[in-house]
Design an enzyme around this catalytic site. Structure first.
Site, PDB file in Angstrom:
ATOM      1  N   ARG A 143     -31.857  32.028   0.949  1.00  0.00           N
ATOM      2  CA  ARG A 143     -31.081  31.053   1.719  1.00  0.00           C
ATOM      3  C   ARG A 143     -31.579  31.050   3.146  1.00  0.00           C
ATOM      4  NH1 ARG A 143     -25.444  33.571  -0.134  1.00  0.00           N
ATOM      5  NH2 ARG A 143     -25.595  33.142  -2.359  1.00  0.00           N
ATOM      6  N   ASP A 180     -32.050  30.036   6.959  1.00  0.00           N
ATOM      7  CA  ASP A 180     -31.112  29.531   7.966  1.00  0.00           C
ATOM      8  C   ASP A 180     -31.578  28.204   8.551  1.00  0.00           C
ATOM      9  OD1 ASP A 180     -29.248  31.608   7.943  1.00  0.00           O
ATOM     10  OD2 ASP A 180     -30.449  32.833   9.301  1.00  0.00           O
ATOM     11  N   ARG A 191     -35.951  38.508  11.775  1.00  0.00           N
ATOM     12  CA  ARG A 191     -35.812  38.124  13.180  1.00  0.00           C
ATOM     13  C   ARG A 191     -35.354  39.299  14.047  1.00  0.00           C
ATOM     14  NH1 ARG A 191     -32.268  32.951  11.768  1.00  0.00           N
ATOM     15  NH2 ARG A 191     -31.923  32.875  14.019  1.00  0.00           N
TER      16      ARG A 191
END
Lengths: 262, 262
Positions: free
Chosen positions: B52, B54, B199
């Site tokens: 999934r 972002d 990230r």
């Protein structure tokens, strides 16, 4: 009065080309940059660009110059202008130039790249940055054909009407074909280019690669100098103005390739 | 009933992420693809994605599966769907899958890349495809730090709340730092990722590179497993889901790098 020189990067997708088209309401690189300069300096500044890229054509290293009475330190121009410019137009650097410097007439060479995705699949991330070409290509035949472009020739046969050029003779210094996987990048450096010359040359090389033309036909078109005998001019989104060369200058500090990392 | 597997490329810029958010009116990859599938097949098809991604995150090789009663030959799905999809979402390939195939639970690994422009200059062409980081980076320190990520660890300290994962243990197979000029690309392959893990890991490596953290602190954060001790989660536009791995499959036929040509 000082002469300032800027190096620009832009995403050509949403520009109707470099050159300002007064009264049309069209969004051009020149128009947007002159508007930012007016806001920054309060002056009605006219810029001169090294090359007039068409609608949809990108630039990694376009060069422009302008004259200004503003006392803004030249090293402040990039950040100050980038704060006023939209994100698809960026000032990479600014430098004071001699008043004899002319971005267009002073250029001794330019480098363009044309990027092709040689595949039947479309691409989402590169959709406005390359030309998707679905047919199989014979790289060997294309590399034979590209040799005929090297050196000084009359490129009338690889130009479109609409050019203001006095002479159609140009010298090609290098013309490389790089391939990796299904990507092919054509990079050509010359002392100058006629209108649509890169897109017509690469369009002809694709016809050779596809087997619709012989490599030798490139030489024949150069020799005859008749328009319309080569392949079609390719669409603009694969074309990048990579670099402009001026006398006595080193290789640029900025990206001179379409992709950032090998 | 057949199970079909698709490989997708998308430009995440104008998507509010992969996952459908019913009733919000938000444009998501899942929502747009399910709408195209409904138009193509007349069925109310639900897709399952491998990861999934972002809002703003790109994919070069997202994998999804769905079940259909449609008799459309599977090899026709890419062209048929691409004719219905917007240009920022592309079906690269389609294949029949075993009914035991599950895009998410069947994946044994995923590869993400994070692309940084390490420069004070902004970029027009890559503005939504990389993160511009203006501070000088010590690559040697970053390469020391990245070694601590290799292998199996509890990555709780490199995850954000909002993850539905049962376990926070993951195995990292490779974590490479490639640099060229002022571009740096981090590529990490693991058996799975926690929410915002890439990230947060790259954000921590940048703190190390900038001299605000010691390389050894990566190990300490892994050992302690406390959130919020590392660097910040970097913004989404530099992140690419590059590839999803399934058991017994060869290296993919599609681009597994962010840039097309070396």
């Amino acid at each position: 009065m000082r002469r300032v020189r800027l190096c620009l990067e832009y995403d050509g997708t949403n520009f109707a080309g470099f050159q300002k088209q007064t009264g049309t309401g069209l969004r051009t690189v020149q128009g947007v940059l002159e508007e930012a300069l007016a806001r920054l300096t309060g002056e009605g500044i006219k810029i001169v660009g090294a090359g007039r890229t068409d609608k949809g054509v990108h630039a990694l290293g376009q060069v422009v110059h302008f004259d200004t009475c503003s006392s803004i330190p030249v090293e402040r121009f990039p950040a100050a202008l980038n704060g006023l410019l939209p994100p698809d137009l960026v000032v990479l650097s600014a430098a004071l130039a001699d008043t004899s410097f002319h971005a267009r007439y002073g250029a001794v060479g330019k480098r363009y790249s044309y990027l092709i995705l040689n595949s039947r699949r479309p691409t989402a991330l590169w959709r406005s940055r390359c030309y998707q070409y679905p047919y199989s290509l014979d790289l060997t035949a294309m590399r034979l054909a590209v040799q005929f472009f090297h050196g000084e020739h009359d490129f009338q046969g690889f130009s479109a009407t609409g050019s203001s050029a006095q002479s159609t003779v140009r010298r090609i210094f290098s013309f490389d074909i790089d391939e990796q996987g299904d990507w092919i990048c054509f990079s050509v450096t010359a002392d100058g280019f006629l209108y649509k010359m890169v897109r017509l040359m690469v369009g002809t090389l694709l016809e050779v690669g596809r087997g619709k033309m012989r490599p030798q036909q490139v030489k024949e078109i150069l020799d005859r100098g008749e328009r319309g005998e080569g392949g079609p001019a390719l669409p603009p989104q694969g074309l990048y103005l990579v670099k402009v060369y001026y006398p006595g200058e080193e290789k640029g500090m900025f990206l001179d390739r379409v992709w950032p990392i090998s």
